[in-house]
Design a protein around this motif. Sequence first.
Motif, PDB file in Angstrom:
ATOM      1  N   GLY A  20      -5.169   5.991   9.155  1.00 47.76           N
ATOM      2  CA  GLY A  20      -6.140   7.080   9.140  1.00 47.76           C
ATOM      3  C   GLY A  20      -5.688   8.294   8.365  1.00 47.76           C
ATOM      4  N   ASP A  59      -9.417   0.139  13.256  1.00 51.43           N
ATOM      5  CA  ASP A  59     -10.372   1.166  13.702  1.00 51.43           C
ATOM      6  C   ASP A  59     -10.566   2.228  12.617  1.00 51.43           C
ATOM      7  OD1 ASP A  59     -10.585  -0.106  16.158  1.00 51.43           O
ATOM      8  OD2 ASP A  59      -9.233   1.281  17.212  1.00 51.43           O
ATOM      9  N   ALA A  63     -14.003   2.999  10.530  1.00 52.57           N
ATOM     10  CA  ALA A  63     -14.614   4.335  10.590  1.00 52.57           C
ATOM     11  C   ALA A  63     -14.800   4.929   9.198  1.00 52.57           C
ATOM     12  CB  ALA A  63     -13.746   5.256  11.445  1.00 52.57           C
TER      13      ALA A  63
END
Length: 487
Positions: A20, A59, A63
């Motif tokens: 991320g 994840d 996203a």
Amino acid sequence: MSEISETGVVNAVTKELFIGGKWTSAAGGKTFPVLDPSNGGLLCEVADASPADGKAALDAAVAAQPGFAAMPPRERGEILRRAYELLLARNEELALLMTLEMGKPLAEARGEVAYAAEFFRWFAEEAVRIDGGYAVAPNGSGRFLVTKQPVGPTLLITPWNFPMAMGGRKIGPAIAAGCTTVIKPAEQTPLSMLALAGILAEAGLPDGVLNVVTTSDAGGVMEPLIRDGRARKLSFTGSTAVGRTLLEQCAEKVLRTSMELGGNAPFLVFDDADLDAAIDGAMQAKMRNIGEACTAANRFYVQRGVYDEFARRLTERMSALVMGRGTEDGVTVGPLIDPAAVEKVSGLVLDATERGAKVLTGGVAVEGPGNFYPATVLTDVPLNAKMASEEIFGPVAPISVFDTEDEAVAAANNTEYGLVSYLYTNDVKRALRVSERLEAGMIGLNQGIVSNPAAPFGGIKQSGLGREGGTVGIDEFLEIKYIAVSL
């Protein structure tokens, strides 16, 4: 020897997971060691991802997917172009880092950094060339619109032998197409990929588009991501055995797959070949990357009229190579990746000699420290030797004789693999005839290196599925959508 500090380049790399857009420790702070194959010494420890860390990476990719898919192609291309320029600017540091963790001589490592950069330049240009179509329905009652869209979040698994180039070859088209990724580099060589992630972040890649999970438990971390269903594609470079397992796992959720698997490349030399060119090509095809390449010439078939001369001249060239640590001046043969690699090469050579092959140079592993095996030439290698059907993945050139064209083609095609074949002849009719008969996805016709970012790389049979590079490379990361329009 480079003037850049070995300790400095290792210390400059962040050794955490990249998820991320942030560097983070693995769950529980676990790490695993990265070793120098030239002496077995510890280079550093890097984060050892758990299945939970892998899920966090997926994840993040999921996203980030909608926003990244909506980014204009030109902006995606400009990110890749900046990364290309950064790679070239830092070639020396990145090459030294690669040599330390993988072993290849510095000159080859520099070449690989430049090769990896070229994938970013190529796909920076391809990003703005994603096209579609418009057509009138045959009965005239409607129109067909065809467009291409990102396949979605993608899982990438790269090997240890080209730790930066294989990253560039997969990440480049994924970014160009608008796909977010989770990439798992090989356990033996994670540092090049971590450095590459830092460069892409510096180039402006949005958070979550590239997520890097380093781990000593590849199956435990990646299998749940494959079976999760949210990732829509897997691109893997590695052994055919592992590729088969991954294909079985991908079948459950019907994931798109690209597989660049094992090779068993034949190298054919006909009587009418330019022997100077054939020897140069043989050295390139065999000794690039210390022979640790899926494209490496694995079997040399030489026509009887030039057999002795070819063997003599190849032995002269191979015996003149200098073995040692890849960072040392003049070294042309670095260490193999680990002790298991040395054991495998030794076993294949022993099997061949027990079946009647003769050793012209090399043939015996070097005592440690380090994973060294000398450049080796074998002649009179029988067609039933194990190395005729197994990848050697080391600096060993086994030579067998043939008499007729049909005999050469039959021997070359007698393998479950079909990645690349090499062919040397000055007869243009034979060149085309044999090229068409050889069962391989790529042909090196009077040249010993076929890899090029602008060309489609890939094999047939059990050497893989799909193509990387060239104008078709980006298609592996795109879905075709057809829109029917009624008038």
